[in-house]
Design a protein around this motif. Sequence first.
Motif, PDB file in Angstrom:
ATOM      1  N   THR A 282       0.838  -1.193   0.000  1.00 30.28           N
ATOM      2  CA  THR A 282       0.000   0.000   0.000  1.00 30.28           C
ATOM      3  C   THR A 282       0.878   1.250   0.000  1.00 30.28           C
ATOM      4  OG1 THR A 282      -0.091   0.145   2.419  1.00 30.28           O
ATOM      5  CG2 THR A 282      -1.778  -1.212   1.318  1.00 30.28           C
ATOM      6  N   TYR A 283       0.249   2.393  -0.286  1.00 25.89           N
ATOM      7  CA  TYR A 283       0.986   3.651  -0.252  1.00 25.89           C
ATOM      8  C   TYR A 283       1.523   3.933   1.150  1.00 25.89           C
ATOM      9  CZ  TYR A 283      -0.020   5.232  -4.995  1.00 25.89           C
ATOM     10  OH  TYR A 283      -0.044   5.353  -6.365  1.00 25.89           O
ATOM     11  N   GLU A 284       0.761   3.560   2.173  1.00 26.64           N
ATOM     12  CA  GLU A 284       1.229   3.746   3.551  1.00 26.64           C
ATOM     13  C   GLU A 284       2.507   2.952   3.799  1.00 26.64           C
ATOM     14  OE1 GLU A 284       0.421   5.179   7.689  1.00 26.64           O
ATOM     15  OE2 GLU A 284      -0.175   5.771   5.657  1.00 26.64           O
ATOM     16  N   GLU A 285       2.533   1.733   3.300  1.00 25.46           N
ATOM     17  CA  GLU A 285       3.717   0.886   3.478  1.00 25.46           C
ATOM     18  C   GLU A 285       4.909   1.425   2.693  1.00 25.46           C
ATOM     19  OE1 GLU A 285       0.921  -3.067   4.175  1.00 25.46           O
ATOM     20  OE2 GLU A 285       1.802  -2.659   2.196  1.00 25.46           O
ATOM     21  N   MET A 286       4.653   1.940   1.511  1.00 22.31           N
ATOM     22  CA  MET A 286       5.747   2.502   0.715  1.00 22.31           C
ATOM     23  C   MET A 286       6.249   3.817   1.318  1.00 22.31           C
ATOM     24  SD  MET A 286       6.425   0.231  -1.352  1.00 22.31           S
ATOM     25  CE  MET A 286       7.791   1.196  -2.008  1.00 22.31           C
ATOM     26  N   LYS A 287       5.346   4.572   1.965  1.00 28.32           N
ATOM     27  CA  LYS A 287       5.794   5.773   2.668  1.00 28.32           C
ATOM     28  C   LYS A 287       6.804   5.410   3.744  1.00 28.32           C
ATOM     29  CE  LYS A 287       1.506   8.481   2.238  1.00 28.32           C
ATOM     30  NZ  LYS A 287       0.350   9.003   3.020  1.00 28.32           N
ATOM     31  N   MET A 288       6.494   4.378   4.532  1.00 27.92           N
ATOM     32  CA  MET A 288       7.407   3.968   5.588  1.00 27.92           C
ATOM     33  C   MET A 288       8.754   3.538   5.013  1.00 27.92           C
ATOM     34  SD  MET A 288       5.193   2.027   8.539  1.00 27.92           S
ATOM     35  CE  MET A 288       6.512   2.394   9.718  1.00 27.92           C
ATOM     36  N   THR A 289       8.722   2.842   3.908  1.00 25.28           N
ATOM     37  CA  THR A 289       9.963   2.400   3.272  1.00 25.28           C
ATOM     38  C   THR A 289      10.775   3.571   2.752  1.00 25.28           C
ATOM     39  OG1 THR A 289       9.001   0.270   2.645  1.00 25.28           O
ATOM     40  CG2 THR A 289      10.909   1.021   1.387  1.00 25.28           C
ATOM     41  N   ASN A 290      10.144   4.414   1.958  1.00 25.16           N
ATOM     42  CA  ASN A 290      10.869   5.519   1.321  1.00 25.16           C
ATOM     43  C   ASN A 290      11.296   6.598   2.314  1.00 25.16           C
ATOM     44  OD1 ASN A 290      10.539   4.283  -1.205  1.00 25.16           O
ATOM     45  ND2 ASN A 290       8.573   5.283  -1.538  1.00 25.16           N
ATOM     46  N   GLU A 291      10.411   6.928   3.262  1.00 26.62           N
ATOM     47  CA  GLU A 291      10.734   7.992   4.211  1.00 26.62           C
ATOM     48  C   GLU A 291      11.837   7.569   5.173  1.00 26.62           C
ATOM     49  OE1 GLU A 291       6.355  10.185   4.278  1.00 26.62           O
ATOM     50  OE2 GLU A 291       7.139   9.254   6.088  1.00 26.62           O
ATOM     51  N   THR A 292      11.859   6.296   5.550  1.00 22.27           N
ATOM     52  CA  THR A 292      12.927   5.816   6.432  1.00 22.27           C
ATOM     53  C   THR A 292      14.290   6.014   5.780  1.00 22.27           C
ATOM     54  OG1 THR A 292      11.527   4.186   7.541  1.00 22.27           O
ATOM     55  CG2 THR A 292      13.896   3.779   7.547  1.00 22.27           C
ATOM     56  N   LYS A 293      14.412   5.616   4.534  1.00 16.66           N
ATOM     57  CA  LYS A 293      15.677   5.782   3.823  1.00 16.66           C
ATOM     58  C   LYS A 293      16.049   7.260   3.688  1.00 16.66           C
ATOM     59  CE  LYS A 293      14.754   1.654   0.982  1.00 16.66           C
ATOM     60  NZ  LYS A 293      15.953   0.820   1.118  1.00 16.66           N
ATOM     61  N   LYS A 294      15.040   8.093   3.459  1.00 16.26           N
ATOM     62  CA  LYS A 294      15.287   9.523   3.277  1.00 16.26           C
ATOM     63  C   LYS A 294      15.701  10.185   4.588  1.00 16.26           C
ATOM     64  CE  LYS A 294      13.071  13.709   1.442  1.00 16.26           C
ATOM     65  NZ  LYS A 294      11.845  14.272   0.819  1.00 16.26           N
ATOM     66  N   ILE A 295      14.971   9.910   5.658  1.00 16.20           N
ATOM     67  CA  ILE A 295      15.267  10.531   6.944  1.00 16.20           C
ATOM     68  C   ILE A 295      16.639  10.097   7.454  1.00 16.20           C
ATOM     69  CG2 ILE A 295      14.560  10.629   9.373  1.00 16.20           C
ATOM     70  CD1 ILE A 295      11.650  10.374   8.348  1.00 16.20           C
ATOM     71  N   MET A 296      16.941   8.815   7.319  1.00 16.81           N
ATOM     72  CA  MET A 296      18.226   8.300   7.790  1.00 16.81           C
ATOM     73  C   MET A 296      19.348   8.495   6.778  1.00 16.81           C
ATOM     74  SD  MET A 296      17.238   4.904   9.971  1.00 16.81           S
ATOM     75  CE  MET A 296      16.616   5.117  11.648  1.00 16.81           C
ATOM     76  N   GLU A 297      18.990   9.044   5.618  1.00 15.32           N
ATOM     77  CA  GLU A 297      19.961   9.327   4.557  1.00 15.32           C
ATOM     78  C   GLU A 297      20.791   8.092   4.211  1.00 15.32           C
ATOM     79  OE1 GLU A 297      21.928  12.753   6.354  1.00 15.32           O
ATOM     80  OE2 GLU A 297      20.799  14.052   5.009  1.00 15.32           O
ATOM     81  N   ASP A 298      20.090   6.966   4.027  1.00 12.88           N
ATOM     82  CA  ASP A 298      20.789   5.712   3.743  1.00 12.88           C
ATOM     83  C   ASP A 298      19.879   4.809   2.909  1.00 12.88           C
ATOM     84  OD1 ASP A 298      22.236   3.376   3.658  1.00 12.88           O
ATOM     85  OD2 ASP A 298      22.603   3.282   5.813  1.00 12.88           O
ATOM     86  N   ASP A 299      20.096   4.799   1.605  1.00 13.52           N
ATOM     87  CA  ASP A 299      19.286   3.975   0.711  1.00 13.52           C
ATOM     88  C   ASP A 299      19.613   2.492   0.820  1.00 13.52           C
ATOM     89  OD1 ASP A 299      17.859   6.108  -0.286  1.00 13.52           O
ATOM     90  OD2 ASP A 299      19.249   6.459  -1.962  1.00 13.52           O
ATOM     91  N   SER A 300      20.687   2.157   1.520  1.00  8.49           N
ATOM     92  CA  SER A 300      21.096   0.753   1.618  1.00  8.49           C
ATOM     93  C   SER A 300      20.303  -0.011   2.673  1.00  8.49           C
ATOM     94  CB  SER A 300      22.591   0.657   1.935  1.00  8.49           C
ATOM     95  OG  SER A 300      22.866   1.071   3.272  1.00  8.49           O
ATOM     96  N   ILE A 301      19.586   0.695   3.555  1.00  8.73           N
ATOM     97  CA  ILE A 301      18.801   0.010   4.578  1.00  8.73           C
ATOM     98  C   ILE A 301      17.621  -0.702   3.918  1.00  8.73           C
ATOM     99  CG2 ILE A 301      17.452   0.260   6.692  1.00  8.73           C
ATOM    100  CD1 ILE A 301      19.003   2.796   7.309  1.00  8.73           C
TER     101      ILE A 301
END
Length: 242
Positions: free
Chosen positions: A102-121
């Motif tokens: 869902t979009y909610e699930e993808m928000k959690m995925t994308n925002e986590t990488k963005k906030i932590m500045e780490d696309d490898s997580i």
Amino acid sequence: DAHNGIIACPNCSTIQMMVALEPVRQKWGLDRIIVSTYQAVSGAGMGAILETQRELKEVLNDGVNPRDVQANILPCGGDKKHFPIAFNALAQIDVFTENDYTYEEMKMTNETKKIMEDDSIAVSATCVRIPVLSAHSESVYIETKEVAPIDEVKAAIAAFPGAVLEDDVANQVYPQAVNAVGSRDTFVGRIRKDLDAEKGIHMWVVSDNLLKGAAWNSVQIAETLHERGLVHPTSELKFELK
């Protein structure tokens, strides 16, 4: 810091997880996050709160079968199907994307990488709506880059601004949604090592989705801008709540 324009407040389910995990990331790094959420209906607005209360009354007071109550809002708006939330758990928040998340699930995925500045997580989420009025709960599994002693993980979380450690299972102390309502803090407990993965850790994270998840976090963003001198004293900050 160099950005001029719109600054978005993170998704409510994401930001409370970030408060719990950032102190861990800082000390031991993060390789993987798997989260399952138990989200309150207030995340879908006042209409969802009223719908939940009505459905519960119909079931409890009028003897209506939970399957037969009229649902008009959840799990998502628009012209999609609507399902009862009373005595139910809906494994859908927002609409599904092409990858079946869902979009909610993808928000959690994308925002986590963005906030932590780490696309490898590696991040994977399953977001579920439950018949709780306010405060989101999350079961979070992480794998750290380095082995993290549980006592030190608890101490790091307890010392982190905005995080409150509630972890004394011998006395049945752990975060609860009813206790988090009205608080600006994020509560973390049930912190324990995975039984098989050396670097795996489980935890339970609870926060008021309307405060740290939205309004209070927006205020903190504005305060941070002011503290860093990025807002001119005569400028106007405008907040748009959706």
